[in-house]
Design an enzyme around this catalytic site. Structure first.
Site, PDB file in Angstrom:
ATOM      1  N   ARG A  60      39.769  43.332  32.659  1.00 18.92           N
ATOM      2  CA  ARG A  60      38.350  43.024  32.419  1.00 18.92           C
ATOM      3  C   ARG A  60      37.444  44.085  33.056  1.00 18.92           C
ATOM      4  O   ARG A  60      36.350  44.358  32.573  1.00 18.92           O
ATOM      5  CB  ARG A  60      37.977  41.615  32.887  1.00 18.92           C
ATOM      6  CG  ARG A  60      36.679  41.121  32.252  1.00 18.92           C
ATOM      7  CD  ARG A  60      36.333  39.693  32.625  1.00 18.92           C
ATOM      8  NE  ARG A  60      36.734  38.699  31.647  1.00 18.92           N
ATOM      9  CZ  ARG A  60      36.086  38.411  30.519  1.00 18.92           C
ATOM     10  NH1 ARG A  60      34.983  39.074  30.200  1.00 18.92           N
ATOM     11  NH2 ARG A  60      36.525  37.479  29.706  1.00 18.92           N
TER      12      ARG A  60
ATOM     13  N   GLU B  14      41.415  28.934  39.891  1.00 14.08           N
ATOM     14  CA  GLU B  14      42.039  29.188  38.586  1.00 14.08           C
ATOM     15  C   GLU B  14      43.550  29.300  38.772  1.00 14.08           C
ATOM     16  O   GLU B  14      44.318  28.717  38.029  1.00 14.08           O
ATOM     17  CB  GLU B  14      41.473  30.461  37.946  1.00 14.08           C
ATOM     18  CG  GLU B  14      42.069  30.718  36.560  1.00 14.08           C
ATOM     19  CD  GLU B  14      41.470  31.900  35.802  1.00 14.08           C
ATOM     20  OE1 GLU B  14      40.353  32.335  36.124  1.00 14.08           O
ATOM     21  OE2 GLU B  14      42.130  32.377  34.863  1.00 14.08           O
TER      22      GLU B  14
ATOM     23  N   GLU C  26      29.409  33.018  33.927  1.00 10.71           N
ATOM     24  CA  GLU C  26      29.613  34.262  34.673  1.00 10.71           C
ATOM     25  C   GLU C  26      28.540  35.327  34.483  1.00 10.71           C
ATOM     26  O   GLU C  26      28.173  36.011  35.453  1.00 10.71           O
ATOM     27  CB  GLU C  26      30.983  34.861  34.319  1.00 10.71           C
ATOM     28  CG  GLU C  26      32.126  33.998  34.778  1.00 10.71           C
ATOM     29  CD  GLU C  26      33.445  34.474  34.219  1.00 10.71           C
ATOM     30  OE1 GLU C  26      34.242  35.017  34.977  1.00 10.71           O
ATOM     31  OE2 GLU C  26      33.655  34.312  33.003  1.00 10.71           O
TER      32      GLU C  26
HETATM   33  N1  LUZ Z   1      40.456  34.180  33.464  1.00  7.18           N
HETATM   34  C1  LUZ Z   1      41.418  34.628  32.651  1.00  7.18           C
HETATM   35  C2  LUZ Z   1      39.212  34.636  33.397  1.00  7.18           C
HETATM   36  O1  LUZ Z   1      42.559  34.202  32.764  1.00  7.18           O
HETATM   37  N2  LUZ Z   1      41.115  35.539  31.711  1.00  7.18           N
HETATM   38  C3  LUZ Z   1      39.878  36.048  31.568  1.00  7.18           C
HETATM   39  O2  LUZ Z   1      39.640  36.860  30.690  1.00  7.18           O
HETATM   40  C4  LUZ Z   1      38.881  35.586  32.454  1.00  7.18           C
HETATM   41  N3  LUZ Z   1      37.649  36.071  32.384  1.00  7.18           N
HETATM   42  C5  LUZ Z   1      36.736  35.644  33.235  1.00  7.18           C
HETATM   43  C6  LUZ Z   1      37.078  34.701  34.180  1.00  7.18           C
HETATM   44  N4  LUZ Z   1      38.297  34.196  34.252  1.00  7.18           N
HETATM   45 MO1  MOS Z   2      37.046  32.348  36.364  1.00  4.90          MO
HETATM   46  S1  MOS Z   2      36.621  33.969  37.455  1.00  4.90           S
HETATM   47  O1  MOS Z   2      37.969  31.198  36.995  1.00  4.90           O
HETATM   48  O2  MOS Z   2      36.149  32.112  35.069  1.00  4.90           O
END
Ligand code: LUZ
Ligand code: MOS
Length: 773
Positions: A328, A250, A730
């Site tokens: 989160r 990510e 997830e």
């Molecule tokens: N990535 C993000 C995530 O930038 N914001 C989120 O709320 C999120 N949640 C789950 C996985 N990736």
């Molecule tokens: Mo994410 S933890 O790249 O949804």
């Protein structure tokens, strides 16, 4: 907040994808995967003269760089050039949320594996050889490896965050029972099969095209532009697919793409940079380890009246996504329970580990492990089963989450009760208890694990996507979105949407690569939201085209467009098949000069969050489910097997049952791995010890449960989910938390004096020690 009027009508036209399609559809990629024909970054046809790069990284976790001698490396035959921070024409800065992370270290290093330079050579082999010839002198500074230590020294990434509901302190005074304790959950290596990598090539006029194994093409584009000091339109990022991401790509696919682009910028030649497994393991961050404390208060009838936590997140040496992940954790701190009085606090602790990052669940699992630990502790002290406390506190319709959102369409009790009934859990618990009475060398344990997971990026502005749909003049269709295919099957879902709207067979449809020149300014494929966001945009674009085509058909057939239906690649009028086929219709539209391309933008309606109050409605909806886990431990060896995992899962109305089941099974096993066997280890100097697959064990075919059953709970789904098919990436990971507590229950059956410890993963070594302590 209600700007997207169009969004509301979306799902009314299409209630669900046709039954036959949703059951028969295979993941599009299965054919090329099985034949070894799927393309990844390493498969890109490289240009003649392409250079290969290797990263030179810090051999110490913290220190001042006194001197670096590159002369021997530079003199090696075949080495083209070595790039450092001095070669950065723009900003030597890659931090996404907080600008606190240089691309290349300048005068100090902050973690073992921190990039210092890029060696570019004729071959990777030569670049690696050159790396060994670099001499570096570092004056070492104190190293922090744990969150506790960071907290004691006041080393933080940002200010703490705290959510609260009700009056927690007062509520504790009214409790019959109050318990306190601490927990630890370790990090987790993503171990995507395809390591991080990128390939940059120069185009004309200083433009650069980068193929990257990233979940976030736009953030790669933006960061390259920032580091090179050029405009974003000069950088094109293209992604065919990833060999797994799990959150590890990510944010952390970016540096490698930036480095390759930087070298291309200077050399005007293509540059390929793919990390080998050792480099990837050492240089990249992982799931955040958490050290947490909790206090839980219950009434006599086992209602949780008050709950308080402090989460210490081991963020590593730079922010990366840590602040969002910490947030989160707070969102999911009460898991599937309604707790009227809650105070949660999270501190992002700055340590000398590689910056920890997104990992499937994004801080949610860490939060949920703590409340499940608190419940297990309370149950053990009170002398009831954890299941009784869990059951007494399950979330109900219109309950308030600690962040102010009112729970709607709640399936917590439904999945729980369904799991109990469908799987006859009373009989199962009786069997386990009988087994334990009759056996001494082996003991069984059973646990319940309910999950509630919020769907949407918690950062509201990120919840949008676009789709670009072309119908070519022969009737074939090309679709571009922001969705990155990483094995989760999102391309198949996009294809299903178009096939369903136009009623054409999937052979007519191609899902294009994810490319920043076709779909711009995108959010990463993350937060389980990729299919919802990009699917809704695809649906909107296809529906607009459909409306246009109906007008063409109505003219051609001289009927009202309201009577036109597209079915099985023909135009139907009032359910009567006409002679007008899909391809004829497209030819006719071309002759009438009707636009056969559509671009649509979708932004999730209704969501909002006010960080100054820590209240709002951040999630489009929640996903629910319950898992029942049974394990058997060998009390001589401490080894264990999982007999069965029985799950009732809230898919909404699944649009691709096979793909969604694959997501549940994969996530479950990944969660179980995190909780039971995957043990990240750094030494006190901050050096990664679990640096290979010989020292880092993930679940294999021998460690998966003997049986996994997943039953969909019958619900109406949710309008904000694509075709009412809820996000599935997830949430099921957190079923894996049940494995920890099943093991703990089995240990207690053998050793009634066992003093519960909440220190994950529960490896066989820990099980063995617990049996005899
Ligand atoms: N990535 C993000 C995530 O930038 N914001 C989120 O709320 C999120 N949640 C789950 C996985 N990736
Ligand atoms: Mo994410 S933890 O790249 O949804």
């Amino acid at each position: 907040m209600h700007k997207n009027k169009e969004n509301k009508v979306l799902d009314t036209k299409l209630d669900a994808v046709s039954k036959s399609l949703k059951q028969s559809i295979k993941n599009l990629d299965s054919y090329t995967h099985v034949r070894g024909e799927s393309l990844y970054v390493d498969d890109v046809n490289i240009r003649q003269g392409t250079f290969h790069a290797v990263v030179f990284d810090s051999p110490k976790a913290h220190g001042k760089i006194k001197s670096i001698d590159y002369s021997k490396a530079e003199a090696l035959d075949g080495v083209e050039r070595i790039f450092t921070y001095k070669d950065v024409p723009g900003k030597n800065e890659i931090g996404g949320i907080i600008p606190d992370e240089p691309l290349f270290a300048e005068h100090e290093v902050h973690f073992w594996g921190m990039p210092i330079a890029l060696i570019v050579a004729e071959s990777e082999f030569i670049a690696r050889k050159a790396r060994d010839l670099i001499d570096i002198d570092i004056e070492e500074l104190p190293v922090i490896t744990t969150a506790q230590e960071a907290k004691a020294k006041g080393s933080f990434i940002n200010a703490p965050r705290s959510f609260s509901l009700g009056d927690t302190q007062k509520a504790f005074q009214d409790c019959e029972y109050v318990f306190e304790g601490e927990t630890f959950s370790n990090g987790q290596e993503h171990l995507y099969i395809e390591a991080q990598g990128s390939y940059a090539e120069p185009l004309e006029n200083g433009n650069i095209k980068v193929t990257s194994s990233t979940q976030g093409p736009t953030s790669v584009q933006k960061t390259i532009a920032q580091v090179l000091g050029v405009a974003m339109h000069k950088i094109e990022v293209d992604v065919t697919r990833l060999g797994g991401g799990f959150g590890g790509k990510e944010d952390q696919a970016t540096p490698w793409a930036v480095m390759a682009a930087l070298a291309t910028y200077h050399l005007n030649q293509s540059v390929k940079l793919i990390l080998n497994r050792h480099d990837d393991l050492r240089m990249t961050g992982k799931r955040h380890p958490y050290e947490s404390t909790y206090k839980i208060g219950l009434s006599k009838d086992l209602k949780i009246l008050a709950y308080q936590t402090e989460f210490l997140q081991n963020s590593g040496a730079a922010a990366d996504l840590s602040p969002a992940i910490a947030e989160r954790t707070l969102f999911h701190a009460t898991n599937s329970y309604y707790v009227p009085n809650v105070t949660t606090k999270v501190l992002s602790c700055k340590t000398n580990l590689p910056p920890n990052t997104a990992f499937r669940g994004f801080g949610g699992p860490q939060g949920m492990f703590v409340i499940e630990s608190a419940i297990a502790k309370a149950a053990s002290e009170i002398g009831v089963s954890a299941r009784q406390i869990q059951e007494a506190n399950l979330l109900d319709e219109n309950d308030t989450f600690s962040y102010g959102q009112i729970a709607k369409k709640v399936e917590a009790k439904n999945t729980w009760n369904s799991a109990k009934n469908i799987f006859n859990s009373d009989a199962l618990e009786q069997e386990v208890s009988d087994f334990n009475k009759n056996n001494t060398a082996f003991k069984k344990g059973v646990s319940f694990m309910p999950i509630t997971f919020g769907i949407s990026f918690t950062n509201t502005p990120m919840n949008h996507a676009r789709a670009l749909v072309h119908i070519y003049l022969d009737g074939s269709i090309g679709i571009s979105t922001a969705a990155v295919e990483m094995g989760q099957g999102v391309n198949t879902k996009m294809m299903q949407i178009a096939a369903d709207v136009f009623s054409v067979s999937i052979e007519h449809i191609k899902i294009e690569t994810t490319n920043t020149t076709r779909v711009a300014n995108t959010s990463p494929s993350a937060a389980s939201s990729t299919a919802d966001l990009n699917g809704k945009a695809t649906l909107m674009a296809c529906n607009s085209l459909l409306e246009r085509l109906k007008i063409v058909a109505a003219e051609d057939l001289n009927v009202s467009e309201n009577n036109i239906i597209l079915k099985e690649e023909y135009v139907f009028v009032n359910d009567n098949k006409t002679e007008l086929s899909w391809t004829d219709l497209i030819s006719s539209a071309m002759l009438k000069r009707v636009a056969l391309t559509e671009n649509a933008h979708y932004a999730t309606p209704e969501i909002h969050f006010d960080k100054t109050k820590e209240k709002g409605h951040p999630f489009a909806y929640h996903v629910y489910g319950t898992a029942i886990t049974t394990t058997t431990i060998d009390c001589t060896r401490g080894t264990y097997e999982f007999d069965s995992i029985k799950i009732v899962h809230d898919y909404g109305k699944s649009m691709s049952e096979g793909i969604d089941l694959g997501q549940v099974e994969g996530a479950l096993i990944q969660g179980m791995g995190w909780m039971t066997m995957e043990e990240i280890a750094y030494n006190d100097e901050g050096k990664l010890l679990s640096n290979a697959l010989s020292t880092y064990k993930i679940p294999d075919i021998f460690s998966v449960p003997k049986s996994v059953e997943v039953i969909p709970v019958e619900t109406n789904g949710h309008e904000l989910a694509i075709l009412k098919s809820k996000a599935v990436g997830e949430p099921p990971l957190m079923y894996g938390i049940g494995a920890y507590f099943a093991l703990q229950n089995a240990i207690k059956a053998f050793n009634p004096n066992y003093d519960l410890k909440f220190h994950a993963p529960m490896t066989p070594e820990k099980v063995l020690m617990s049996l005899y302590s």
